[in-house]
Write an enzyme that holds these catalytic residues in place. Sequence first.
Site, short mmCIF file in Angstrom:
data_model
loop_
_atom_site.label_atom_id
_atom_site.label_comp_id
_atom_site.label_asym_id
_atom_site.label_seq_id
_atom_site.Cartn_x
_atom_site.Cartn_y
_atom_site.Cartn_z
CG ASP A 1 38.75 35.49 13.15
OD1 ASP A 1 38.90 36.54 13.82
OD2 ASP A 1 37.65 34.95 12.99
CG ASP B 1 29.13 35.36 0.86
OD1 ASP B 1 28.17 34.63 1.15
OD2 ASP B 1 30.16 34.93 0.31
#
Length: 735
Positions: A151, A452
């Site tokens: 990223d 998550d």
Amino acid sequence: MQQEMDEQLNKREASMALPLYETRQGRGRVIYRVFAASVLVSICAIWSYRVIHMPTYGESGRWAWLGLLLAELWFGFYWILTQAPRWKPVFNQNFKDRLSERFESELPAVDVFVCTADANLEPPIMVINTVLSVMAYDYPPQKLTVYLSDDACSQLTFHALLEASQFAKHWLPYCKRFKVEPRSPAAYFRTTPPPASAAVEFLQTKTKYEEMEKRIKSVTERGKVSEEDQARHTGFSQWDLYSSTKDHATVLEVIIDGRNPGAEDCEGHKLPTLVYLAREKRPQYHTNYKAGAINALIRVSSEISNGQIILNVDCDMYSNNSQSVRDALCFFMDEKKGHKIAFVQFPQNFENLSKNDLYGGSLRVISEVEFHGLDGYGGPMYIGTGCFHRRASLCGMVYTESFRNHWENGERLLEKRDIEENKLKALASCTSEIGSLWGKEMGLKYGCPVEDVITGLAIHCRGWKSVYCNPARKAFLGIAPTTLAQTLVQHKRWSEGDFRIFLSKHNPLLCGFGRISLGLQMGYSVYCLWAPNCFATIFYSIVPSLELLKGNALFPQVSNPWIFPFAYVMLASYCYSIGEFIWSGGNLKGWWNEQRIWLYKRSSSYLLAVVDVTMWILGLTGSGFVISAKVSDEEVLKRYHHELMEFGASSLMFAMITVQALVNLFCFSNHLAMHGKKIYELLDLQFFLCGALILLNLPLYNGLFFRRDSGMMPNSLTLNLVFWSLLACGLYRIM
């Protein structure tokens, strides 16, 4: 011959009748439940004492008494929540030999996602060691595809991955020939002496690794890939229009292509496919951080390999067990129960913990106790790394009783398709999700710092189950924080994200009602309510000490029968906590360190998390994501391994815990001076509580007043905090 064939057939039929995994209940559940009931009775007695003996209106100490009542009500409520993960723990055992006997030719394709986001905080040499460790899984290479999501879109990381792809041609056959564990070359060469039977191969492979490591570190230190190195691979041309880490087109490169006959190691065996992806970023589009990166990987991988099983692992969590894929598949491929399972979660374990786990980074009790308890209710949670997912459930599929496993015959979808590169890049563009359900009903959810946990909760609410797999040989090893600041910042992000979940429409007690079991709802709530613990903890650890200045007794005297419920709750809880920690593999000093960090987190990280969540609710701040540093300088690491706490920075969180520690010290000293000749008057819980807090804070006092290294508290901060703490004590006394 016929008899042998009949015996083999009978053996296979007998194997087919056996499960691929078994679940057994934890021992001692009845004893624990009796113990928990006795603690609950004592907690109720404490509440009764507070109500019955409430000071009258206008009487000194009334507001402090009322505050303690509210704090004890909260502690009791939260303690009840924590019983869910301990009420019916289960332990799983899988049988990989049965998996091989029945499904070796039908094993599904597996896609592995490795995520990195900053080449400075997450060094490329560390990243590629994780990549190499998962490429070397004991699994058919034609069914394994490894994706690196960068990223930061860093040429340094891309260069390191190219180097790793060449070294893999030597590393993978070496691992398989000599059954190497672990299969991260850095960890292996650091911890394993040369085997007598393979000394030459060991030294040759180690030399190749060290040469590669030297090249990668040299480029990393320069901060730029040379033109000569760029000319060796056409992939670098994709950076021609690169502007910055936040403004660039998609960079996609299939570095090792499983379709290519030349994708072989030095012994002529197939290599896994290896793919580099840096999704497109533009200033006007929100990136959605790690969740956005993984969702881009899901889309791109669906067109390249489309593995039915997806493993995601952080770049600092290398594979420590080459059998982990097969461990996970035992759950997914079980004929009777496997179709209900959405994901298999492995624990987080760390290789760099100090001897006594100075900063409580092991997450020992969570891994060894609480997640086994959540498994008993259809859990555990998804914790963002070391997790094998069923692609269908991760992409939003709702579980129905009619669902059954349908595993492919192992042929790669990549070999059946001619995928255009531009089409693949479009799947990772900024506009690919516009008007879609990505981040809402598909993939990882957006808008939460703990993407998550909220994603796992959504999967559970769609009817799926998850399984906790905690083998004797740990599946993954990572890097725990090595400074107090890193620890507190990390827990601020976790607690803030979890608290946001609780205050949103995804509250486990609301959205989980009727969808998941009450035990799992309570289990999720334990973590979602980490942050609000700050109020009761701060009040309980400061106000009783301050009331010593006024001589107000907030607890029953030793001669009072009401002392028994207080004493029992305190002794029983701490004795059980010590036993639980030691049973989980810790030691007494490690438990003591964890109590200190528990106090610091609740007094700083959790309070700031509540403040940030409040500002978020008011629309004053947005979602944020903090990348934890994976490297520390040598002096910091030296102090860490000598278990000297790190205070060498001016930090708001350091100020918060220091003021609390100094208030306790000043109040204790004053009370001791006033009653020093009458020892019997000091024997009460209030004075004991203040003394216990001082003992917990001894490393902090050392950093404030005695140390002279760069890890000490800055002198300017120390003087300011001493002044304000003394002022607070003085003002409180005359109020």
